[in-house]
Motif scaffolding. Sequence first.
Motif, short mmCIF file in Angstrom:
data_model
loop_
_atom_site.label_atom_id
_atom_site.label_comp_id
_atom_site.label_asym_id
_atom_site.label_seq_id
_atom_site.Cartn_x
_atom_site.Cartn_y
_atom_site.Cartn_z
N SER A 39 0.80 -1.23 0.00
CA SER A 39 0.00 0.00 0.00
C SER A 39 0.83 1.28 0.00
O SER A 39 0.29 2.36 -0.04
CB SER A 39 -0.95 0.01 1.20
N PRO A 41 2.55 4.48 -1.03
CA PRO A 41 2.31 5.31 -2.23
C PRO A 41 3.48 5.26 -3.22
O PRO A 41 3.26 5.34 -4.43
CB PRO A 41 2.15 6.72 -1.67
N ARG A 46 3.41 6.07 -11.37
CA ARG A 46 2.84 7.42 -11.46
C ARG A 46 2.36 7.67 -12.89
O ARG A 46 3.14 7.93 -13.78
CB ARG A 46 3.89 8.46 -11.09
N LEU A 51 -4.58 8.89 -10.89
CA LEU A 51 -4.69 9.81 -9.76
C LEU A 51 -5.69 9.32 -8.72
O LEU A 51 -5.44 9.35 -7.52
CB LEU A 51 -5.08 11.21 -10.23
N ASP A 52 -6.83 8.86 -9.22
CA ASP A 52 -7.88 8.40 -8.33
C ASP A 52 -7.41 7.18 -7.55
O ASP A 52 -7.59 7.07 -6.34
CB ASP A 52 -9.14 8.08 -9.13
N GLN A 54 -4.41 6.41 -7.01
CA GLN A 54 -3.35 6.85 -6.11
C GLN A 54 -3.93 7.38 -4.81
O GLN A 54 -3.41 7.12 -3.72
CB GLN A 54 -2.52 7.92 -6.81
N HIS A 55 -5.02 8.12 -4.97
CA HIS A 55 -5.69 8.67 -3.79
C HIS A 55 -6.17 7.54 -2.88
O HIS A 55 -6.01 7.57 -1.67
CB HIS A 55 -6.86 9.55 -4.23
N LYS A 56 -6.77 6.54 -3.51
CA LYS A 56 -7.26 5.39 -2.73
C LYS A 56 -6.09 4.69 -2.05
O LYS A 56 -6.19 4.24 -0.91
CB LYS A 56 -7.98 4.41 -3.67
N GLN A 57 -5.01 4.59 -2.79
CA GLN A 57 -3.83 3.92 -2.27
C GLN A 57 -3.29 4.66 -1.05
O GLN A 57 -2.89 4.06 -0.06
CB GLN A 57 -2.77 3.87 -3.38
N GLU A 58 -3.32 5.98 -1.12
CA GLU A 58 -2.84 6.78 0.00
C GLU A 58 -3.73 6.60 1.23
O GLU A 58 -3.25 6.51 2.35
CB GLU A 58 -2.75 8.26 -0.40
N GLU A 59 -5.03 6.53 0.95
CA GLU A 59 -5.97 6.29 2.05
C GLU A 59 -5.69 4.95 2.71
O GLU A 59 -5.69 4.81 3.92
CB GLU A 59 -7.40 6.27 1.50
N LYS A 60 -5.44 3.97 1.87
CA LYS A 60 -5.15 2.63 2.35
C LYS A 60 -3.87 2.64 3.20
O LYS A 60 -3.80 2.02 4.25
CB LYS A 60 -4.96 1.71 1.13
#
Length: 175
Positions: A39, A41, A46, A51-52, A54-60
């Motif tokens: 998980s 980032p 890249r 992007l979306d 990536q955002h989910k991944q960052e949340e995870k």
Amino acid sequence: MLLMGKNSIQRTHYDVLSVREDASYDEIRAGYRAAILISHPDKLHRKVDVLDLQHKQEEKFLDVQKAWEVLSDSKSRANYDRELQASRQVVEVVYDEVELGDMAMETLDDVQEFFYQCRCGDYFLVTSLELGEMGISLHENRVEIETSSELSPSSVLLPCGSCSLKICLIIDANR
Ligand SMILES: [Zn+2]
């Protein structure tokens, strides 16, 4: 419908780290390391169109960090376990919230029986006699409620005849 069902859908810190709830510290640490690997980032390619993702991944990633923070400390883990248990008890115990009008009614020898089907197939049952003992009296053949004192309950938990579920019967005398 399960009350507070949201809690049961939410992933626990244990889910996030893919460990059992009775996992040892070492198992939790191993779970954390494995979760961080997939998980983090930096592990993501890249690309503009991810992007979306990536955002989910960052949340995870943040979930994993948070889970590790809580579970790696025995004190905060014990607190978390207690909260988890408490939230589950509510989910397991209260099956639905109903009013008398939602329940089916049968009159037998001047006693009204109210019932409501449980998901197990059996019924939640309360009689007008039982309600009377709680200070709740009913108008004949109508589900209108008179409470005899201010101490009358505003809601009553009724157990299922077969399983451990309960419904919360809302008594609203002002309707
Ligand atoms: Zn049941």
